[in-house]
Each structure stands twice: as C-alpha cells, then as structure tokens.
Design a protein around this motif. Structure first.
Motif, short mmCIF file in Angstrom:
data_model
loop_
_atom_site.label_atom_id
_atom_site.label_comp_id
_atom_site.label_asym_id
_atom_site.label_seq_id
_atom_site.Cartn_x
_atom_site.Cartn_y
_atom_site.Cartn_z
N LYS A 1 -9.68 10.28 11.16
CA LYS A 1 -9.10 9.68 9.95
C LYS A 1 -8.36 10.76 9.16
CE LYS A 1 -11.61 5.63 9.70
NZ LYS A 1 -11.28 4.34 9.27
N SER A 2 -7.43 10.32 8.34
CA SER A 2 -6.72 11.26 7.48
C SER A 2 -7.58 11.61 6.28
CB SER A 2 -5.40 10.63 6.99
OG SER A 2 -5.67 9.63 6.03
N PRO A 3 -7.24 12.69 5.58
CA PRO A 3 -7.89 12.90 4.28
C PRO A 3 -7.59 11.70 3.38
CG PRO A 3 -6.67 14.84 4.95
CD PRO A 3 -6.31 13.75 5.91
N LYS A 4 -8.43 11.47 2.38
CA LYS A 4 -8.22 10.33 1.49
C LYS A 4 -6.93 10.53 0.71
CE LYS A 4 -11.72 8.22 -0.26
NZ LYS A 4 -12.90 7.86 -1.08
N VAL A 5 -6.08 9.51 0.72
CA VAL A 5 -4.81 9.54 0.00
C VAL A 5 -4.96 8.70 -1.26
CG1 VAL A 5 -2.33 9.05 0.11
CG2 VAL A 5 -3.56 9.71 2.19
N LYS A 6 -4.76 9.33 -2.41
CA LYS A 6 -4.78 8.61 -3.69
C LYS A 6 -3.33 8.27 -4.02
CE LYS A 6 -6.51 9.00 -8.40
NZ LYS A 6 -7.19 9.88 -9.36
N MET A 7 -3.05 7.00 -4.28
CA MET A 7 -1.66 6.57 -4.49
C MET A 7 -1.53 5.57 -5.63
SD MET A 7 -1.58 4.47 -0.94
CE MET A 7 -3.07 5.16 -0.25
N MET A 8 -0.30 5.45 -6.13
CA MET A 8 0.02 4.50 -7.19
C MET A 8 1.01 3.49 -6.62
SD MET A 8 1.94 5.10 -10.86
CE MET A 8 0.63 6.04 -11.58
N CYS A 9 0.69 2.24 -6.73
CA CYS A 9 1.53 1.16 -6.20
C CYS A 9 2.94 1.25 -6.79
CB CYS A 9 0.91 -0.19 -6.53
SG CYS A 9 1.91 -1.61 -6.00
N GLY A 10 3.94 1.08 -5.94
CA GLY A 10 5.33 1.10 -6.37
C GLY A 10 5.75 -0.14 -7.12
N ASN A 11 4.90 -1.16 -7.15
CA ASN A 11 5.22 -2.41 -7.82
C ASN A 11 4.48 -2.54 -9.15
OD1 ASN A 11 6.38 -5.13 -7.91
ND2 ASN A 11 4.32 -5.85 -7.48
N CYS A 12 3.15 -2.46 -9.12
CA CYS A 12 2.37 -2.72 -10.35
C CYS A 12 1.72 -1.47 -10.94
CB CYS A 12 1.29 -3.76 -10.07
SG CYS A 12 -0.05 -3.18 -9.00
N GLU A 13 1.89 -0.32 -10.30
CA GLU A 13 1.37 0.97 -10.75
C GLU A 13 -0.16 1.06 -10.73
OE1 GLU A 13 3.23 2.19 -14.39
OE2 GLU A 13 5.22 2.12 -13.51
N TYR A 14 -0.81 0.21 -9.96
CA TYR A 14 -2.26 0.28 -9.78
C TYR A 14 -2.59 1.51 -8.93
CZ TYR A 14 -6.99 -1.22 -8.49
OH TYR A 14 -8.34 -1.29 -8.30
N VAL A 15 -3.61 2.27 -9.29
CA VAL A 15 -4.00 3.47 -8.56
C VAL A 15 -5.18 3.14 -7.65
CG1 VAL A 15 -4.86 5.83 -8.76
CG2 VAL A 15 -3.19 4.97 -10.42
N PHE A 16 -5.03 3.46 -6.37
CA PHE A 16 -6.08 3.22 -5.39
C PHE A 16 -6.02 4.30 -4.32
CE2 PHE A 16 -2.30 1.07 -4.06
CZ PHE A 16 -2.27 1.12 -2.67
N SER A 17 -7.01 4.32 -3.42
CA SER A 17 -7.03 5.34 -2.38
C SER A 17 -7.41 4.72 -1.04
CB SER A 17 -8.00 6.46 -2.75
OG SER A 17 -9.28 5.97 -2.96
N LYS A 18 -7.05 5.43 0.03
CA LYS A 18 -7.28 4.94 1.38
C LYS A 18 -7.21 6.10 2.36
CE LYS A 18 -5.44 1.96 4.92
NZ LYS A 18 -5.98 0.67 5.18
N ARG A 19 -7.96 5.99 3.45
CA ARG A 19 -7.86 6.91 4.57
C ARG A 19 -7.10 6.18 5.68
NH1 ARG A 19 -11.42 11.17 3.79
NH2 ARG A 19 -13.17 10.67 2.46
N PHE A 20 -6.20 6.87 6.34
CA PHE A 20 -5.42 6.28 7.42
C PHE A 20 -5.91 6.76 8.77
CE2 PHE A 20 -2.51 6.25 3.78
CZ PHE A 20 -2.16 4.91 3.76
N GLU A 21 -5.73 5.94 9.79
CA GLU A 21 -6.06 6.29 11.16
C GLU A 21 -4.77 6.75 11.86
OE1 GLU A 21 -8.15 3.11 13.08
OE2 GLU A 21 -9.42 2.80 11.34
N PRO A 22 -4.89 7.49 12.96
CA PRO A 22 -3.69 7.98 13.66
C PRO A 22 -2.69 6.89 14.03
CG PRO A 22 -5.63 9.06 14.52
CD PRO A 22 -6.12 8.00 13.56
N ILE A 23 -3.16 5.70 14.35
CA ILE A 23 -2.25 4.62 14.73
C ILE A 23 -1.29 4.25 13.60
CG2 ILE A 23 -3.75 2.70 14.08
CD1 ILE A 23 -2.85 1.40 16.77
N HIS A 24 -1.69 4.47 12.36
CA HIS A 24 -0.82 4.15 11.22
C HIS A 24 0.43 5.03 11.16
CE1 HIS A 24 -4.73 2.59 9.38
NE2 HIS A 24 -3.97 1.53 9.56
N PHE A 25 0.43 6.16 11.86
CA PHE A 25 1.55 7.10 11.83
C PHE A 25 2.51 6.95 13.01
CE2 PHE A 25 -1.83 8.98 9.33
CZ PHE A 25 -1.17 9.46 8.21
#
Length: 72
Positions: free
Chosen positions: A22-46
């Motif tokens: 898994k990737s390190p946890k990515v903390k992000m802000m939605c480009g639409n509503c500016e909600y802040v959330f986080s997620k780990r990605f798997e290699p298939i996502h890339f």
C-alpha cells in the motif's frame, strides 16, 4: 462524470505500509467541496495514470497527481 484534481494533498515519502503493498496515507482536500479526507492506495491504482478516489462527502471522483517510481 470526469475526475477532478484534488485542491491539496500531502503524504510521507515512505511508510511501513509499503511493505504490505500500500502507499503511505495520502491526506487530500476534495476539488469540489473542500472536504479533507485520507486514503492509502494500492499499486493497481497507479497503472493507468494518477490514482482516483471518491470524496466521502460529495461523492465526486478526485484524482491525486502523484506517481510511483518503481525503478531500482
């Protein structure tokens, strides 16, 4: 509906989670509503470009402009 770019994101360069595929946890802000959330990605996502995820607040598809360098 087309994916939109996140407004902001941050993540560590490495994490113990990479040992488990898994990737390190990515903390992000939605480009639409500016909600802040986080997620780990798997290699298939890339495999087909930037990883994408749904915002848990507005359900808009966001992409995170990060790449994984697998060269050794």
């Amino acid at each position: 509906m087309e994916a939109i770019r996140v407004k902001a994101y941050s993540m560590w360069n490495t994490s113990i989670s990479t040992l488990f595929g898994k990737s390190p946890k990515v903390k992000m802000m939605c480009g639409n509503c500016e909600y802040v959330f986080s997620k780990r990605f798997e290699p298939i996502h890339f495999y087909k470009g930037y990883p994408k995820t749904l915002c848990p607040s507005c359900s808009r598809l966001n992409y995170v402009p990060i790449v994984v360098n697998n060269e050794e």
